[in-house]
Design a protein around this motif. Sequence first.
Motif, PDB file in Angstrom:
ATOM      1  N   THR A  32       0.841  -1.193   0.000  1.00  0.00           N
ATOM      2  CA  THR A  32       0.000   0.000   0.000  1.00  0.00           C
ATOM      3  C   THR A  32       0.874   1.240   0.000  1.00  0.00           C
ATOM      4  N   SER A  33       2.009   1.164   0.690  1.00  0.00           N
ATOM      5  CA  SER A  33       2.928   2.298   0.755  1.00  0.00           C
ATOM      6  C   SER A  33       4.357   1.789   0.831  1.00  0.00           C
ATOM      7  N   LEU A  34       5.281   2.647   0.400  1.00  0.00           N
ATOM      8  CA  LEU A  34       6.718   2.381   0.504  1.00  0.00           C
ATOM      9  C   LEU A  34       7.348   3.623   1.109  1.00  0.00           C
ATOM     10  N   THR A  35       7.906   3.474   2.300  1.00  0.00           N
ATOM     11  CA  THR A  35       8.443   4.609   3.042  1.00  0.00           C
ATOM     12  C   THR A  35       9.916   4.382   3.348  1.00  0.00           C
ATOM     13  N   PHE A  36      10.721   5.414   3.154  1.00  0.00           N
ATOM     14  CA  PHE A  36      12.142   5.369   3.490  1.00  0.00           C
ATOM     15  C   PHE A  36      12.322   6.140   4.786  1.00  0.00           C
ATOM     16  N   ALA A  37      12.625   5.419   5.859  1.00  0.00           N
ATOM     17  CA  ALA A  37      12.733   6.052   7.174  1.00  0.00           C
ATOM     18  C   ALA A  37      13.579   5.185   8.085  1.00  0.00           C
ATOM     19  N   LYS A  38      14.432   5.825   8.880  1.00  0.00           N
ATOM     20  CA  LYS A  38      15.197   5.093   9.888  1.00  0.00           C
ATOM     21  C   LYS A  38      14.339   4.784  11.100  1.00  0.00           C
ATOM     22  N   ASP A  39      13.436   5.695  11.456  1.00  0.00           N
ATOM     23  CA  ASP A  39      12.572   5.546  12.623  1.00  0.00           C
ATOM     24  C   ASP A  39      11.221   5.006  12.165  1.00  0.00           C
ATOM     25  N   LYS A  40      10.971   3.739  12.431  1.00  0.00           N
ATOM     26  CA  LYS A  40       9.767   3.107  11.896  1.00  0.00           C
ATOM     27  C   LYS A  40       8.510   3.486  12.672  1.00  0.00           C
ATOM     28  N   VAL A  41       8.665   3.859  13.919  1.00  0.00           N
ATOM     29  CA  VAL A  41       7.524   4.366  14.677  1.00  0.00           C
ATOM     30  C   VAL A  41       7.120   5.735  14.129  1.00  0.00           C
ATOM     31  N   ALA A  42       8.102   6.586  13.846  1.00  0.00           N
ATOM     32  CA  ALA A  42       7.810   7.888  13.252  1.00  0.00           C
ATOM     33  C   ALA A  42       7.162   7.719  11.890  1.00  0.00           C
ATOM     34  N   ALA A  43       7.614   6.722  11.122  1.00  0.00           N
ATOM     35  CA  ALA A  43       7.011   6.457   9.817  1.00  0.00           C
ATOM     36  C   ALA A  43       5.545   6.083   9.971  1.00  0.00           C
ATOM     37  N   MET A  44       5.247   5.300  10.979  1.00  0.00           N
ATOM     38  CA  MET A  44       3.856   4.909  11.250  1.00  0.00           C
ATOM     39  C   MET A  44       2.995   6.147  11.488  1.00  0.00           C
ATOM     40  N   HIS A  45       3.501   7.066  12.287  1.00  0.00           N
ATOM     41  CA  HIS A  45       2.745   8.286  12.577  1.00  0.00           C
ATOM     42  C   HIS A  45       2.604   9.152  11.329  1.00  0.00           C
ATOM     43  N   GLU A  46       3.656   9.220  10.527  1.00  0.00           N
ATOM     44  CA  GLU A  46       3.599  10.014   9.300  1.00  0.00           C
ATOM     45  C   GLU A  46       2.579   9.439   8.319  1.00  0.00           C
ATOM     46  N   LEU A  47       2.417   8.131   8.331  1.00  0.00           N
ATOM     47  CA  LEU A  47       1.427   7.488   7.462  1.00  0.00           C
ATOM     48  C   LEU A  47       0.011   7.668   7.996  1.00  0.00           C
ATOM     49  N   GLY A  48      -0.105   8.150   9.233  1.00  0.00           N
ATOM     50  CA  GLY A  48      -1.420   8.395   9.811  1.00  0.00           C
ATOM     51  C   GLY A  48      -2.176   7.133  10.149  1.00  0.00           C
TER      52      GLY A  48
END
Length: 198
Positions: free
Chosen positions: A124-140
């Motif tokens: 559904t999404s492909l995110t480049f991030a070191k902080d995976k919890v922050a990525a979760m929040h950014e994805l809403g």
Amino acid sequence: MTYDVMVDIDDVLFPWADGIHERAGAAGLHQGQPYTQWSMWEDYACSKEDWMRVVGEAAEDGFYIDTPPMPGAIEALRRLHWEGDRIHLVTARGFPWPGAEFDHSDVIKDWTQEWVWEHAVPHTSLTFAKDKVAAMHELGTHFDFAIDDGPHNFADLHEAGVKVYLLDRPHNQAFDAPRRVNTVGQWVDIILEEAPHE
């Protein structure tokens, strides 16, 4: 009911460490001994610079595009996709290593997208991030389940209330994870058994 699931790429879908270990052996950095940590140069008793040179040369040789997925991993993800789950690929790729002789941070995201499409990795999404919890929040969203090979990612996601599983790899044996699986297929089996999808 459907779920949001997070999937790491390297050493979960893509055999990064095994591939680099093989190339390091071909470059003479080790004589066939196994690696036991992600910082393989410490197992090899070589310099980090020599090891990073192997990583950089692998990238230039097409490693990130030509390497096939971990056996059965993509097929297992498709089972979740068919159930309607939202698959979020989150990877720490694309960030430069300080002091690296080879810096592919500007193109590795393109290579990763190419590899994902080439192997029809459902997502559904492909995110480049070191902080995976922050990525979760950014994805809403909130990840209901996750799979990763990194102990630090496991700990962070677990602390954030995600039902995360550590994929068993040579470099994470020293970490005492309460939830550990041997394959992506085993992880998918657990989700489909524990979580109602009707």
